[in-house]
Motif scaffolding. Structure first.
Motif, short mmCIF file in Angstrom:
data_model
loop_
_atom_site.label_atom_id
_atom_site.label_comp_id
_atom_site.label_asym_id
_atom_site.label_seq_id
_atom_site.Cartn_x
_atom_site.Cartn_y
_atom_site.Cartn_z
N VAL A 89 43.64 43.96 27.64
CA VAL A 89 43.26 43.32 28.90
C VAL A 89 44.22 42.16 29.14
O VAL A 89 44.20 41.17 28.41
CB VAL A 89 41.81 42.82 28.84
CG1 VAL A 89 41.44 42.10 30.14
CG2 VAL A 89 40.85 43.98 28.58
N ASN A 90 45.06 42.31 30.16
CA ASN A 90 46.08 41.31 30.46
C ASN A 90 45.71 40.55 31.73
O ASN A 90 45.56 41.15 32.80
CB ASN A 90 47.45 41.97 30.64
CG ASN A 90 47.92 42.64 29.37
OD1 ASN A 90 47.48 42.29 28.26
ND2 ASN A 90 48.81 43.61 29.49
N VAL A 91 45.55 39.23 31.61
CA VAL A 91 45.10 38.42 32.75
C VAL A 91 46.20 37.44 33.13
O VAL A 91 46.57 36.56 32.33
CB VAL A 91 43.81 37.65 32.40
CG1 VAL A 91 43.31 36.91 33.63
CG2 VAL A 91 42.74 38.60 31.87
N CYS A 92 46.71 37.58 34.35
CA CYS A 92 47.72 36.66 34.85
C CYS A 92 47.05 35.38 35.36
O CYS A 92 45.84 35.35 35.64
CB CYS A 92 48.49 37.30 36.00
SG CYS A 92 49.35 38.83 35.56
N HIS A 93 47.83 34.35 35.51
CA HIS A 93 47.32 33.08 36.01
C HIS A 93 46.71 33.24 37.40
O HIS A 93 45.65 32.67 37.70
CB HIS A 93 48.46 32.06 36.05
CG HIS A 93 48.08 30.73 36.59
ND1 HIS A 93 48.37 30.34 37.88
CD2 HIS A 93 47.40 29.69 36.03
CE1 HIS A 93 47.92 29.11 38.09
NE2 HIS A 93 47.32 28.70 36.99
N SER A 94 47.34 34.05 38.24
CA SER A 94 46.85 34.23 39.61
C SER A 94 45.48 34.91 39.62
O SER A 94 44.62 34.57 40.45
CB SER A 94 47.85 35.07 40.41
OG SER A 94 48.06 36.33 39.79
N GLU A 95 45.25 35.87 38.73
CA GLU A 95 43.96 36.55 38.68
C GLU A 95 42.87 35.62 38.18
O GLU A 95 41.73 35.64 38.66
CB GLU A 95 44.03 37.80 37.81
CG GLU A 95 42.77 38.65 37.86
CD GLU A 95 42.88 39.94 37.08
OE1 GLU A 95 42.00 40.80 37.28
OE2 GLU A 95 43.83 40.09 36.29
N LEU A 96 43.20 34.79 37.20
CA LEU A 96 42.23 33.82 36.70
C LEU A 96 41.80 32.87 37.81
O LEU A 96 40.61 32.59 37.99
CB LEU A 96 42.84 33.04 35.53
CG LEU A 96 41.99 31.91 34.94
CD1 LEU A 96 40.71 32.48 34.32
CD2 LEU A 96 42.78 31.13 33.90
N CYS A 97 42.76 32.38 38.59
CA CYS A 97 42.44 31.46 39.68
C CYS A 97 41.67 32.17 40.80
O CYS A 97 40.82 31.55 41.45
CB CYS A 97 43.73 30.85 40.24
SG CYS A 97 44.57 29.75 39.08
N PHE A 98 41.94 33.45 41.01
CA PHE A 98 41.24 34.21 42.05
C PHE A 98 39.74 34.26 41.78
O PHE A 98 38.93 34.23 42.69
CB PHE A 98 41.82 35.63 42.11
CG PHE A 98 41.18 36.51 43.14
CD1 PHE A 98 41.57 36.45 44.46
CD2 PHE A 98 40.16 37.39 42.79
CE1 PHE A 98 40.97 37.27 45.42
CE2 PHE A 98 39.55 38.21 43.73
CZ PHE A 98 39.97 38.15 45.05
#
Length: 408
Positions: A198-207
């Protein structure tokens, strides 16, 4: 209210509704005294000093008996939680819960046909460390061999632009997870082990920050807002299989595509309670260094007493929000009673280095099961092993530091 609850507890004990071993413990960290009863009795009081401690090192036979007892109780705890598992989710049942949280199709413009859906009935939050490796090895013994098991491993990256930038997610937990799943496949080749990255980018975390904040609340320290989101993304179970990643990297086709994998399991196994009872945290080392065995014992007592308030409520809100159930073998009542009956110097030996003396009784269980790599892995908290801690505005985490957002 507290007096009323004490009267209720006393009445329950008198009528044999609960066992007398449930005890009241005051949690000093809260503003007001709050009590809980703990189903584990009182730890055996033995201070291993001088000649007594020297004899422990030599009494390998007694230590082996304790290890065997722990392993048997842990097997039973796992069996209770993986027997008669419900069938995995269907796509329709996920839509009934909250499909946009699961797939987020509008935001990513991703066709649902590009998602492969898992068939496993059991998922394990899998860092590849000591606790999750032992749980996976024991779960294997009670799940039919023709059924896959989802091993879910989460990682965060601030630099990655997309989740398929796989090299950017080479965090510590990903490294130990890869090593441990390779060992599982070698030990149990008949089983299909789905290692989900499961790879979480910074943008997805902020979303998702508002959704995550509402689930973690009222626990809103930096520690909660790093552990909580890591659990949420892991429990969601949306990532890439390591076998598909390997093919993707070796494919020379410029238009190559990799399908996301969606875990559909309704039940997740977590390792909560292992470190709190078996001296796995760094603060246990500190307590032992400054206050010896008595200080360590007090620190363990405090950790177990507050785990429901510090961890379990938050974790249950997060995982249940996406239609999944969390189960905790290390918090099995009978297992907790057994651990508390074992003299502390068999549980751990903090005179030894980390990765050896901490949780030494569980490390020996792993050794018996054949986990050659994981038995010596050092403890690394989820927020540090997944690297989500590096995405906060403050570079220190803790149970009291207030959360003020993720890095812009």
């Amino acid at each position: 209210k507290m007096i009323k609850e004490k009267k209720i507890l006393t009445r329950c004990i008198e009528n044999n509704f609960i066992e007398n071993e449930y005890i009241w413990t005051e949690i000093e960290q809260l503003d007001e005294p709050l009590y809980s009863f703990l189903p584990r009795g009182i730890r055996t009081k033995i201070n291993p000093t001088g000649e007594d401690f020297n004899s422990i090192e030599e009494n390998k036979e007694q230590f082996d008996i304790m290890v065997k007892g722990l392993l048997e109780h842990l097997k039973l705890a796992v069996e209770r939680r993986v027997s008669n598992l419900p069938n995995p989710h269907t796509l329709e049942s996920l839509k009934d819960t909250n499909s946009n949280i699961i797939f987020n199709l509008d935001e990513e413009e991703e066709d649902i046909n590009n998602v492969q859906f898992g068939e496993a009935s059991l998922g394990i939050l899998f860092s590849g460390g000591l606790d999750s490796m032992v749980l996976a090895m024991l779960a294997h013994q009670y799940i039919p061999e023709d059924q896959p098991i989802d091993l879910i491993n989460v990682a965060f990256s601030k630099s990655a632009k997309t989740p398929v930038d796989f090299d950017s997610f080479n965090v510590p937990d990903r490294q130990t997870g890869i090593k441990s799943v390779a060992e599982l496949r070698e030990l149990y080749p008949e089983r299909k082990w789905n290692f989900i990255q499961v790879n979480v980018c910074h943008s997805e975390l902020c979303f998702y920050d508002e959704t995550l904040f509402s689930l973690v609340y009222p626990k809103i320290t930096i520690m909660d807002m790093t552990i909580g989101p890591a659990l949420w993304f892991a429990a969601r179970g949306r990532g890439y299989l390591d076998t598909d990643i390997e093919k993707y990297k070796n494919d020379n086709d410029k238009e190559k595509k990799i399908y996301r994998y969606q875990s559909m399991t309704k039940v997740l196994i977590l390792g909560n309670g292992a470190d709190e009872q078996l001296a796995g945290y760094g603060r246990h080392q500190t307590a032992f260094k400054h206050r010896s065995w008595e200080g360590l014992e007090n620190e363990l007592e405090k950790d177990v007493s507050r785990i429901w308030e510090r961890n379990l409520g938050r974790d249950d809100r997060i995982i249940s929000s996406i239609g999944k159930e969390s189960r905790y073998p290390f918090l099995d009542v009978d297992l907790m009673k057994y651990i508390n009956s074992v003299p502390l110097y068999y549980i751990c030996d903090l005179f030894k280095d980390r990765g050896i003396g901490d949780k030494q009784i569980l490390r020996e269980c792993a050794n018996i099961l054949g986990a050659e790599k994981a038995k010596s892995f050092q403890k690394r908290a989820l927020q540090f092993g997944s690297r989500i801690s590096r995405l906060t505005t403050k570079k220190r985490t803790g149970g009291t530091l207030p959360f003020d957002g993720y890095d812009p």
